[in-house]
Design a protein around this motif. Structure first.
Motif, mmCIF file in Angstrom:
data_model
loop_
_atom_site.group_PDB
_atom_site.id
_atom_site.type_symbol
_atom_site.label_atom_id
_atom_site.label_comp_id
_atom_site.label_asym_id
_atom_site.label_seq_id
_atom_site.Cartn_x
_atom_site.Cartn_y
_atom_site.Cartn_z
ATOM 1 N N ALA A 188 0.831 -1.208 0.000
ATOM 2 C CA ALA A 188 0.000 0.000 0.000
ATOM 3 C C ALA A 188 0.870 1.264 0.000
ATOM 4 N N ILE A 189 1.914 1.249 0.834
ATOM 5 C CA ILE A 189 2.830 2.408 0.890
ATOM 6 C C ILE A 189 3.499 2.611 -0.470
ATOM 7 N N GLY A 190 3.869 1.478 -1.107
ATOM 8 C CA GLY A 190 4.500 1.543 -2.443
ATOM 9 C C GLY A 190 3.590 2.185 -3.480
ATOM 10 N N ILE A 191 2.290 1.853 -3.439
ATOM 11 C CA ILE A 191 1.343 2.440 -4.410
ATOM 12 C C ILE A 191 1.264 3.953 -4.180
ATOM 13 N N ARG A 192 1.139 4.339 -2.909
ATOM 14 C CA ARG A 192 1.045 5.778 -2.609
ATOM 15 C C ARG A 192 2.311 6.523 -3.044
ATOM 16 N N ASP A 193 3.488 5.970 -2.649
ATOM 17 C CA ASP A 193 4.739 6.712 -2.877
ATOM 18 C C ASP A 193 5.165 6.704 -4.340
ATOM 19 N N ASN A 194 4.972 5.562 -5.044
ATOM 20 C CA ASN A 194 5.469 5.479 -6.424
ATOM 21 C C ASN A 194 4.417 5.863 -7.458
ATOM 22 N N GLU A 195 3.222 5.256 -7.331
ATOM 23 C CA GLU A 195 2.220 5.508 -8.372
ATOM 24 C C GLU A 195 1.523 6.857 -8.198
ATOM 25 N N ARG A 196 1.354 7.291 -6.945
ATOM 26 C CA ARG A 196 0.638 8.564 -6.717
ATOM 27 C C ARG A 196 1.593 9.677 -6.291
ATOM 28 N N ASN A 197 2.881 9.413 -6.350
ATOM 29 C CA ASN A 197 3.871 10.411 -5.911
ATOM 30 C C ASN A 197 3.549 10.975 -4.531
ATOM 31 N N GLY A 198 3.047 10.110 -3.643
ATOM 32 C CA GLY A 198 2.776 10.537 -2.265
ATOM 33 C C GLY A 198 1.473 11.296 -2.102
ATOM 34 N N ARG A 199 0.680 11.422 -3.199
ATOM 35 C CA ARG A 199 -0.539 12.244 -3.107
ATOM 36 C C ARG A 199 -1.800 11.414 -2.871
ATOM 37 N N ALA A 200 -1.728 10.468 -1.972
ATOM 38 C CA ALA A 200 -2.929 9.689 -1.636
ATOM 39 C C ALA A 200 -2.882 9.421 -0.142
ATOM 40 N N LYS A 201 -4.041 9.159 0.445
ATOM 41 C CA LYS A 201 -4.109 8.876 1.879
ATOM 42 C C LYS A 201 -4.277 7.385 2.096
ATOM 43 N N LEU A 202 -3.586 6.863 3.117
ATOM 44 C CA LEU A 202 -3.683 5.436 3.434
ATOM 45 C C LEU A 202 -4.513 5.223 4.693
ATOM 46 N N TYR A 203 -5.313 4.145 4.665
ATOM 47 C CA TYR A 203 -6.104 3.787 5.850
ATOM 48 C C TYR A 203 -5.993 2.285 6.081
ATOM 49 N N MET A 204 -5.922 1.894 7.341
ATOM 50 C CA MET A 204 -5.938 0.465 7.691
ATOM 51 C C MET A 204 -7.355 0.141 8.168
ATOM 52 N N VAL A 205 -7.976 -0.881 7.551
ATOM 53 C CA VAL A 205 -9.363 -1.226 7.878
ATOM 54 C C VAL A 205 -9.439 -2.680 8.329
ATOM 55 N N GLN A 206 -10.071 -2.933 9.471
ATOM 56 C CA GLN A 206 -10.261 -4.321 9.935
ATOM 57 C C GLN A 206 -11.606 -4.833 9.424
ATOM 58 N N GLU A 207 -11.657 -6.136 9.149
ATOM 59 C CA GLU A 207 -12.923 -6.752 8.724
ATOM 60 C C GLU A 207 -14.018 -6.428 9.747
ATOM 61 N N GLY A 208 -15.169 -5.960 9.258
ATOM 62 C CA GLY A 208 -16.288 -5.641 10.152
ATOM 63 C C GLY A 208 -16.335 -4.176 10.543
ATOM 64 N N CYS A 209 -15.265 -3.409 10.202
ATOM 65 C CA CYS A 209 -15.253 -1.972 10.561
ATOM 66 C C CYS A 209 -15.062 -1.118 9.305
ATOM 67 N N GLU A 210 -15.711 -1.515 8.208
ATOM 68 C CA GLU A 210 -15.492 -0.814 6.939
ATOM 69 C C GLU A 210 -16.149 0.565 6.945
ATOM 70 N N PRO A 211 -15.425 1.633 6.528
ATOM 71 C CA PRO A 211 -16.018 2.981 6.474
ATOM 72 C C PRO A 211 -16.991 3.113 5.293
ATOM 73 N N ALA A 212 -17.771 4.191 5.294
ATOM 74 C CA ALA A 212 -18.806 4.407 4.278
ATOM 75 C C ALA A 212 -18.227 4.412 2.857
ATOM 76 N N ALA A 213 -17.025 5.019 2.688
ATOM 77 C CA ALA A 213 -16.437 5.123 1.340
ATOM 78 C C ALA A 213 -16.195 3.742 0.725
ATOM 79 N N VAL A 214 -15.801 2.769 1.563
ATOM 80 C CA VAL A 214 -15.535 1.408 1.081
ATOM 81 C C VAL A 214 -16.846 0.733 0.679
#
Length: 718
Positions: A188-214
């Motif tokens: 996930a960090i690799g996608i943010r740093d390389n593909e998005r040049n650091g311009r994305a936000k990372l979130y850790m989600v546990q099964e059963g606690c999915e936010p509305a956006a997901v």
């Protein structure tokens, strides 16, 4: 020579260059997207080391067309030609890549759906409109495969990355373990740093606690499937089954004929005038070796000969091919030969080296005074200190341990087993050496293992345990007898009344190790055992001779005095080439022996394996590429092979089955080694109590790394 315009700068600088086959032509892939592959495409990858040496890989996706994979093969051959025929060539197939290839992408490989034909372009840096779901799998080799954007793709046992462009969610199933979460976070960090040049936000989600956006992206949540066991069981029995064939086009059309039907092979079987196929197809590996004097057409056709061979044999399309020019053989290839020597080498125990990791092929000279500060040196020479600590020795007798008289410390008999407890650093650190003679009984062997565990337990489980087979003593054990050589008698026992009459003619081979400790080993009294680099003591019924080879050292001569002292009698010195007749007759006549003077050791890179039964059965997997401390999974048992010894590293969260199976795996690993290595010392160490001989194989070791939870540490990078 046909040369593509893309090759002009190929291999000029160390590092990686990647091209995708587009409309049967080569298009460079931007650096930020290295490690991301479309499954409908073929790629050409060139890796250049500082040396420089080159590896050429052609990568074939599962849905790639025949035309594209054919074009990739042609470009690989042209690139090889352009670089003078020196590179090693690899054919890589999606999901079955070589360890060399996987080692370039330590934070994982991503497989994306589609390809050129379906209009997918490799220009997605900063793509905030991305919407994809990646399934992350693997503990040592991490693969993130694009799957359908649906709850049906999920399962409880794995991690998934829901990539919504500006926001990236790492979803962790309720049954996925700590180490897998750690590896998925790196993807996930690799996608943010390389593909998005650091311009994305990372979130850790546990099964059963999915936010509305997901929920919005994936629709209403359905039942999550249970975890699926990895069914790619590895049959280790196939690892060392191989056959050797010679390729010739003497008749004008390529012919393949058998040289040897089973391994291990002898290096002399490879003639410089020919090309060969080493067939390890049962383990999905084929090697094509190019002799330096083979004709040009044979050398150029090496890759296609390998591909044709796979077809003719009916092997799986997933079979890997490596094309190796003489002098650039990989470890995997060399391990099928029992006597492999690289240039300027002779016999002698072989040493490991690492490219770039430890003093770039330079052997680090031994200097006892810097042992504590120079861990690379400690690791290369197998020395935790200078051997001046406290030594206690017991002999295994009637299922118990019997103290050995200190006056005979340093004398070991092949009919015995011994426990040697070494304490150093003001009695804070301990090593238990379990020395097992080749002629001791099965009961003594079992008792020695049991007594080692008992002694270890009585000391709170802190000592490092080292199992040593007679004749394979590590340098540190040899250094415990301060200035005296370690003397190893081929048989017999040191117990009272147990000694039998020794043979009337005995020959001892004396050699000094790279760390200046000497050992005298009893060998069969035959002239073929002499070696020009060493000193030998020959005792007959009527005389004692000290034979000095041309390349022997004064220290070895000094050690010979101790051996003569313990055998009794007064010795006459004999120089190589000036032997009296009775010397030869005592050895059963003159014979050929080792006369090459350069005792440079064989070089082999160390290898790290993880032993895990997370799937229900023990699986042993190699860590690809340059390994580091973070590859030591705390919930597994790891096996480090430094060629002249094996380390078993026990993670603090490893389960009982892994702990009990690991020594057996280590022994099987050595016994089934295709090159026929036998009886290596096996050292067991526990997480947090690593000696410098282990630490030195890892660059920038951090003794506090495990003080904080690794997951919370990587979380800080989100």
């Amino acid at each position: 020579m046909v040369s593509h315009k893309e090759f002009v700068d190929a291999g000029k600088e160390p590092g990686m260059q990647v091209w995708r086959i587009e409309n049967l032509d080569l298009k460079p892939v931007p650096k930020a997207l290295h490690g991301s592959f479309y499954t409908g495409d073929a790629y050409l990858l060139l890796y250049t080391t500082k040396a420089p040496s080159h590896n050429i890989h052609m990568w074939i996706g599962d849905e790639c067309s025949q035309d594209e994979s054919g074009a990739a093969a042609i470009f690989a051959t042209q690139l090889d030609d352009f670089l003078g025929g020196g590179p090693v060539q690899f054919r890589e197939v999606q999901n079955f890549e070589s360890n060399t290839f996987l080692g370039y992408f330590k934070s994982g490989i991503k497989y994306q759906k589609g390809g050129v034909a379906s209009g997918f372009q490799h220009v997605v840096t900063n793509d905030v409109t991305a919407k994809r779901l990646l399934h992350v799998k693997g503990r040592r080799v991490i693969r993130a495969t694009e799957v359908d954007m649906s709850w049906l793709s999920f399962n409880k046992g794995d991690c998934f990355i829901i990539d919504l462009g500006k926001d990236i969610y790492q979803w962790c199933g309720s049954e996925c373990n700590h180490f897998e979460r750690l590896k998925a976070a790196e993807v996930a960090i690799g996608i943010r740093d390389n593909e998005r040049n650091g311009r994305a936000k990372l979130y850790m989600v546990q099964e059963g606690c999915e936010p509305a956006a997901v929920i919005e992206a994936l629709g209403p949540k359905t039942t999550i499937a249970p975890s699926t066991p990895d069914n790619d069981k590895v049959d280790t029995a196939n690892k060392n089954k191989a056959a050797l064939y010679v390729i010739s086009d003497a008749s004008g059309s390529m012919k393949v004929s058998s040289v040897a039907s089973s391994s291990p092979f002898k290096q002399a079987m490879l003639s410089p005038e020919d090309c060969y196929i080493l067939d390890n197809g049962v383990d999905k590996n084929i090697f094509v070796w190019k002799g330096p004097k083979a004709n040009t057409s044979e050398r150029k056709a090496a890759m296609s000969a390998g591909q044709q061979f796979i077809k003719d044999k009916g092997y799986s399309k997933k079979t890997q091919i490596q094309v190796l020019p003489a002098g650039a053989e990989t470890t995997l290839f060399k391990q099928f030969f029992s006597d492999w020597r690289d240039k300027d080498e002779t016999t002698g125990p072989s040493k490991a080296y690492t490219i770039g990791r430890i003093a770039n092929i330079k052997q680090v000279p031994f200097d006892a005074s810097t042992l504590h500060s120079n861990q690379a040196m400690a690791a290369q020479h197998g020395m935790v200190d200078d051997g001046k600590g406290k030594v206690q020795i017991w002999r295994v007798e009637n299922g118990d341990r019997e103290p050995v008289d200190p006056s005979s410390y340093g004398q070991f008999y092949g009919g015995d087993c011994y426990l040697i407890l070494y304490s150093y650093q003001q009695d804070k650190q301990h090593i238990i050496y379990t020395w097992q003679g080749l002629k001791c009984t099965q009961d003594e062997l079992a008792a020695s293992a049991f007594l080692t565990v008992k002694l270890d337990d009585s000391m709170g489980g802190s000592p490092v345990q080292v199992r040593v087979t007679q004749g394979q003593e590590p340098p540190h054990l040899m250094s415990l007898f301060q200035g005296k050589p370690m003397i190893i008698h081929s048989g017999g026992t040191s117990r009272k009344g147990g000694q039998q009459e020794a043979a009337s003619t005995r020959l001892f081979h004396i050699r000094q190790s790279t760390s200046c400790a000497t050992r005298a080993v009893e060998v069969t009294a035959s002239a073929s055992n002499l070696n020009t680099n060493d000193v030998f003591v020959l005792k007959t019924a009527s005389a004692v001779f000290v034979w000095r080879g041309v390349g022997a050292s004064d220290e070895e001569m000094e050690a010979a005095k101790h051996v003569v002292g313990s055998l009794g009698g007064s010795a006459s010195n004999v120089s190589e080439g000036k032997e009296p007749d009775e010397f030869w007759s005592a050895l059963g006549g003159k014979k050929d022996y080792q006369t090459s003077k350069s005792l440079q050791n064989m070089v082999k890179p160390p290898r790290l394996f993880g032993c895990s039964n997370k799937t229900g059965t023990i699986v042993v997997e190699e860590v690809p590429g340059d390994f580091s401390q973070s590859d030591l999974a705390t919930d597994d048992v790891m096996l480090l092979d430094t060629w002249d010894q094996i380390f078993i590293w026990v993670g603090k969260d490893a389960n009982e089955k892994e702990k009990t199976e690991a020594p057996k795996i280590a022994k099987d690993y050595v016994d089934t080694d295709p090159s026929g290595r036998k009886g290596l010392p096996i050292t067991t160490i526990k997480q947090g109590a690593e000696p410098p001989t282990f630490i030195g194989w890892f660059q920038a070791w951090d003794s506090k790394m495990w003080d904080t939870d690794l997951l919370s540490r990587i979380h800080c990078r989100f």
